[in-house]
Write a protein that holds these residues in place. Structure first.
Motif, PDB file in Angstrom:
ATOM      1  N   PHE A 183       0.963  -1.116  -0.033  1.00  0.00           N
ATOM      2  CA  PHE A 183       0.034   0.215   0.045  1.00  0.00           C
ATOM      3  C   PHE A 183       0.971   1.319   0.076  1.00  0.00           C
ATOM      4  O   PHE A 183       1.881   1.226   0.570  1.00  0.00           O
ATOM      5  N   ARG A 184       0.355   2.359  -0.569  1.00  0.00           N
ATOM      6  CA  ARG A 184       0.984   3.405  -0.655  1.00  0.00           C
ATOM      7  C   ARG A 184      -0.050   4.713   0.073  1.00  0.00           C
ATOM      8  O   ARG A 184      -1.220   4.733  -0.392  1.00  0.00           O
ATOM      9  N   PHE A 185       0.521   5.377   1.165  1.00  0.00           N
ATOM     10  CA  PHE A 185      -0.396   6.217   1.808  1.00  0.00           C
ATOM     11  C   PHE A 185       0.262   7.497   1.497  1.00  0.00           C
ATOM     12  O   PHE A 185       1.599   7.751   1.949  1.00  0.00           O
ATOM     13  N   GLU A 186      -0.486   8.508   1.178  1.00  0.00           N
ATOM     14  CA  GLU A 186      -0.058  10.127   1.190  1.00  0.00           C
ATOM     15  C   GLU A 186      -0.872  11.008   1.806  1.00  0.00           C
ATOM     16  O   GLU A 186      -2.026  11.099   1.454  1.00  0.00           O
ATOM     17  N   LEU A 187      -0.645  11.493   3.037  1.00  0.00           N
ATOM     18  CA  LEU A 187      -1.527  11.952   3.874  1.00  0.00           C
ATOM     19  C   LEU A 187      -1.010  13.297   4.086  1.00  0.00           C
ATOM     20  O   LEU A 187       0.258  13.698   4.331  1.00  0.00           O
ATOM     21  N   THR A 188      -1.878  14.496   4.026  1.00  0.00           N
ATOM     22  CA  THR A 188      -1.753  15.822   4.235  1.00  0.00           C
ATOM     23  C   THR A 188      -1.746  16.315   5.732  1.00  0.00           C
ATOM     24  O   THR A 188      -2.864  16.290   6.264  1.00  0.00           O
ATOM     25  N   THR A 196       4.149  10.474   3.891  1.00  0.00           N
ATOM     26  CA  THR A 196       4.105   9.185   2.970  1.00  0.00           C
ATOM     27  C   THR A 196       4.445   7.923   3.518  1.00  0.00           C
ATOM     28  O   THR A 196       5.564   7.808   4.307  1.00  0.00           O
ATOM     29  N   TYR A 197       4.023   6.686   3.344  1.00  0.00           N
ATOM     30  CA  TYR A 197       4.366   5.481   3.859  1.00  0.00           C
ATOM     31  C   TYR A 197       3.921   4.505   2.757  1.00  0.00           C
ATOM     32  O   TYR A 197       2.964   4.570   2.017  1.00  0.00           O
ATOM     33  N   GLY A 198       4.888   3.485   2.790  1.00  0.00           N
ATOM     34  CA  GLY A 198       4.826   2.538   1.673  1.00  0.00           C
ATOM     35  C   GLY A 198       5.363   2.842   0.281  1.00  0.00           C
ATOM     36  O   GLY A 198       5.742   4.273   0.242  1.00  0.00           O
ATOM     37  N   PRO A 199       5.659   1.995  -0.516  1.00  0.00           N
ATOM     38  CA  PRO A 199       6.534   2.025  -1.719  1.00  0.00           C
ATOM     39  C   PRO A 199       6.057   3.108  -2.807  1.00  0.00           C
ATOM     40  O   PRO A 199       4.516   2.946  -3.009  1.00  0.00           O
ATOM     41  N   ALA A 202       3.545   1.576  -5.424  1.00  0.00           N
ATOM     42  CA  ALA A 202       2.441   0.573  -5.115  1.00  0.00           C
ATOM     43  C   ALA A 202       1.183   0.941  -5.812  1.00  0.00           C
ATOM     44  O   ALA A 202       0.796   2.080  -6.049  1.00  0.00           O
ATOM     45  N   ASP A 203       0.296  -0.220  -6.309  1.00  0.00           N
ATOM     46  CA  ASP A 203      -0.887   0.263  -6.861  1.00  0.00           C
ATOM     47  C   ASP A 203      -1.834   0.617  -6.009  1.00  0.00           C
ATOM     48  O   ASP A 203      -2.897   1.310  -6.575  1.00  0.00           O
ATOM     49  N   GLN A 204      -1.952  -0.114  -4.984  1.00  0.00           N
ATOM     50  CA  GLN A 204      -3.015   0.520  -4.004  1.00  0.00           C
ATOM     51  C   GLN A 204      -2.586   1.541  -2.916  1.00  0.00           C
ATOM     52  O   GLN A 204      -1.636   1.611  -2.551  1.00  0.00           O
ATOM     53  N   ARG A 205      -3.590   2.629  -3.184  1.00  0.00           N
ATOM     54  CA  ARG A 205      -3.100   3.905  -2.863  1.00  0.00           C
ATOM     55  C   ARG A 205      -3.999   4.565  -2.158  1.00  0.00           C
ATOM     56  O   ARG A 205      -5.475   4.579  -2.415  1.00  0.00           O
ATOM     57  N   VAL A 206      -3.907   5.360  -0.962  1.00  0.00           N
ATOM     58  CA  VAL A 206      -4.801   6.095  -0.126  1.00  0.00           C
ATOM     59  C   VAL A 206      -4.261   7.549   0.119  1.00  0.00           C
ATOM     60  O   VAL A 206      -3.013   7.647   0.547  1.00  0.00           O
ATOM     61  N   THR A 207      -4.946   8.591  -0.499  1.00  0.00           N
ATOM     62  CA  THR A 207      -4.599   9.771  -0.170  1.00  0.00           C
ATOM     63  C   THR A 207      -5.695  10.731   0.535  1.00  0.00           C
ATOM     64  O   THR A 207      -6.922  10.469   0.544  1.00  0.00           O
ATOM     65  N   GLY A 208      -4.999  11.935   1.188  1.00  0.00           N
ATOM     66  CA  GLY A 208      -5.887  12.580   1.756  1.00  0.00           C
ATOM     67  C   GLY A 208      -5.593  13.146   3.039  1.00  0.00           C
ATOM     68  O   GLY A 208      -4.455  13.238   3.340  1.00  0.00           O
ATOM     69  N   PRO A 209      -6.264  13.979   3.806  1.00  0.00           N
ATOM     70  CA  PRO A 209      -5.914  14.807   5.017  1.00  0.00           C
ATOM     71  C   PRO A 209      -5.652  13.791   6.121  1.00  0.00           C
ATOM     72  O   PRO A 209      -6.632  12.689   6.237  1.00  0.00           O
ATOM     73  N   VAL A 210      -4.655  13.981   6.860  1.00  0.00           N
ATOM     74  CA  VAL A 210      -4.249  13.342   7.898  1.00  0.00           C
ATOM     75  C   VAL A 210      -5.451  12.856   8.904  1.00  0.00           C
ATOM     76  O   VAL A 210      -5.792  11.793   9.426  1.00  0.00           O
ATOM     77  N   GLN A 211      -6.235  14.089   9.414  1.00  0.00           N
ATOM     78  CA  GLN A 211      -7.367  13.977  10.133  1.00  0.00           C
ATOM     79  C   GLN A 211      -8.286  12.993   9.962  1.00  0.00           C
ATOM     80  O   GLN A 211      -8.824  12.137  10.506  1.00  0.00           O
ATOM     81  N   GLY A 232      -7.149   1.461  -6.817  1.00  0.00           N
ATOM     82  CA  GLY A 232      -7.039   0.148  -6.599  1.00  0.00           C
ATOM     83  C   GLY A 232      -8.362  -0.571  -5.768  1.00  0.00           C
ATOM     84  O   GLY A 232      -8.847  -0.103  -4.691  1.00  0.00           O
ATOM     85  N   GLU A 233      -8.871  -1.629  -6.019  1.00  0.00           N
ATOM     86  CA  GLU A 233      -9.801  -2.208  -5.425  1.00  0.00           C
ATOM     87  C   GLU A 233      -9.566  -2.710  -3.980  1.00  0.00           C
ATOM     88  O   GLU A 233     -10.356  -2.489  -3.394  1.00  0.00           O
ATOM     89  N   ILE A 234      -8.225  -3.098  -3.704  1.00  0.00           N
ATOM     90  CA  ILE A 234      -8.180  -3.615  -2.193  1.00  0.00           C
ATOM     91  C   ILE A 234      -8.106  -2.363  -1.349  1.00  0.00           C
ATOM     92  O   ILE A 234      -8.655  -2.465  -0.160  1.00  0.00           O
ATOM     93  N   ALA A 235      -7.478  -1.186  -2.051  1.00  0.00           N
ATOM     94  CA  ALA A 235      -7.558  -0.059  -1.102  1.00  0.00           C
ATOM     95  C   ALA A 235      -8.784   0.379  -0.911  1.00  0.00           C
ATOM     96  O   ALA A 235      -9.186   0.756   0.245  1.00  0.00           O
ATOM     97  N   GLY A 236      -9.803   0.381  -1.688  1.00  0.00           N
ATOM     98  CA  GLY A 236     -11.178   0.830  -1.779  1.00  0.00           C
ATOM     99  C   GLY A 236     -11.847  -0.120  -0.670  1.00  0.00           C
ATOM    100  O   GLY A 236     -12.720   0.502   0.304  1.00  0.00           O
ATOM    101  N   GLU A 237     -11.674  -1.355  -0.655  1.00  0.00           N
ATOM    102  CA  GLU A 237     -12.125  -2.257   0.537  1.00  0.00           C
ATOM    103  C   GLU A 237     -11.478  -2.115   1.990  1.00  0.00           C
ATOM    104  O   GLU A 237     -12.248  -1.957   2.957  1.00  0.00           O
TER     105      GLU A 237
END
Length: 265
Positions: A183-188, A196-199, A202-211, A232-237
């Motif tokens: 997973f890749r997380f990009e949090l503001t 940022t966390y993860g490679p 990565a195809d599975q990504r989550v981005t948005g506000p930290v809060q 990515g489907e798994i990130a959505g799950e």
């Protein structure tokens, strides 16, 4: 600042924000089903008590936990039941005593020292991050109940750090095997920094506000009510099952349960 210094600062802010309205609304129901304001304080007092014992007296920690068996929820619920009916003044005093003692113990310990905990041993630094998560989650319940606006700070980095160690737990608690994909997380952050966390590839990504991430992983907001974007489907799950804390899933929160703007960013 260290995680313990941030924990102390966040605990001080918690008391400044919530003490007066909590005393005026001690019996008010909170978004946690069956919990009033007093239950929130009893829960935090019990968790910080366990943290103090884990660091200062592991034998007493194990003895305390053994009274209620190996189930995480049963241990915490048992400790809450011991104190929840005390007067507001007494319970507030006990909360302050336990949080100060646990923070003193954490500050005096090496950050990488392992201590016992309810699911598995944790290093002291991660136990302090877990305490930050508890303050954030139960502080949100109090904010939602008492009408308190809680401005986010970059101290949320510690809630995120704890969530990252457990980012597959939402599947595990549902008796499913966490997907073996990066997973890749990009949090503001509130400061505008991007954590940022993860490679990066990565195809599975989550981005948005930290809060919003923290509200999701503590199950204080439904996935439909946070400003997180997935690829990515798994990130959505993952948005549906995300849970940073150990124990049962609980009732979570309903879509649209909290009308109007979220806690300000």
């Amino acid at each position: 600042m260290s995680v313990v210094a941030d924990l102390i600062a966040e605990s001080d802010r918690f008391d400044r924000l919530f003490t007066a309205p909590a005393l005026a609304g001690w019996e008010r129901p909170t978004p946690a089903p069956g919990w009033q304001v007093r239950h929130q304080y009893a829960h935090l007092t019990s968790v910080f008590r366990l943290g103090r014992l884990a660091v200062t007296d592991p034998g007493a920690f194990r003895d305390t936990v053994s009274r209620y068996g190996p189930d995480f929820d049963a241990v915490v619920e048992g400790l809450v039941a011991e104190i929840v009916d005390r007067s507001p003044e007494v319970l507030l005093s006990q909360w302050r005593t336990e949080r100060a003692a646990s923070q003193q113990a954490l500050a005096a310990s090496a950050p990488d020292r392992p201590v016992p905990w309810l699911a598995r041993p944790l290093p002291v630094s991660l136990l302090a991050s877990a305490a930050q998560m508890e303050l954030f989650a139960h502080g949100q319940d109090l904010a939602d109940t008492l009408g308190v606006v809680r401005e986010p700070t970059d101290r949320l980095r510690h809630v995120v750090a704890f969530a990252m160690t457990n980012h597959g737990y939402g599947w595990t608690v549902r008796d499913r095997t966490p997907p073996d994909v990066p997973f890749r997380f990009e949090l503001t952050a509130p400061s505008g920094a991007v954590w940022t966390y993860g490679p990066a590839g990565a195809d599975q990504r989550v981005t948005g506000p930290v809060q919003d991430f923290c509200l999701l992983v503590t199950r204080r907001r439904h996935r439909d009510d946070v400003a997180l974007t997935v690829t990515g489907e798994i990130a959505g799950e993952w948005l549906t099952v995300a849970q940073a804390y150990r124990g049962g899933t609980g009732a979570g929160r309903r879509p649209g349960q909290f009308a109007g703007p979220r806690v300000s960013r």
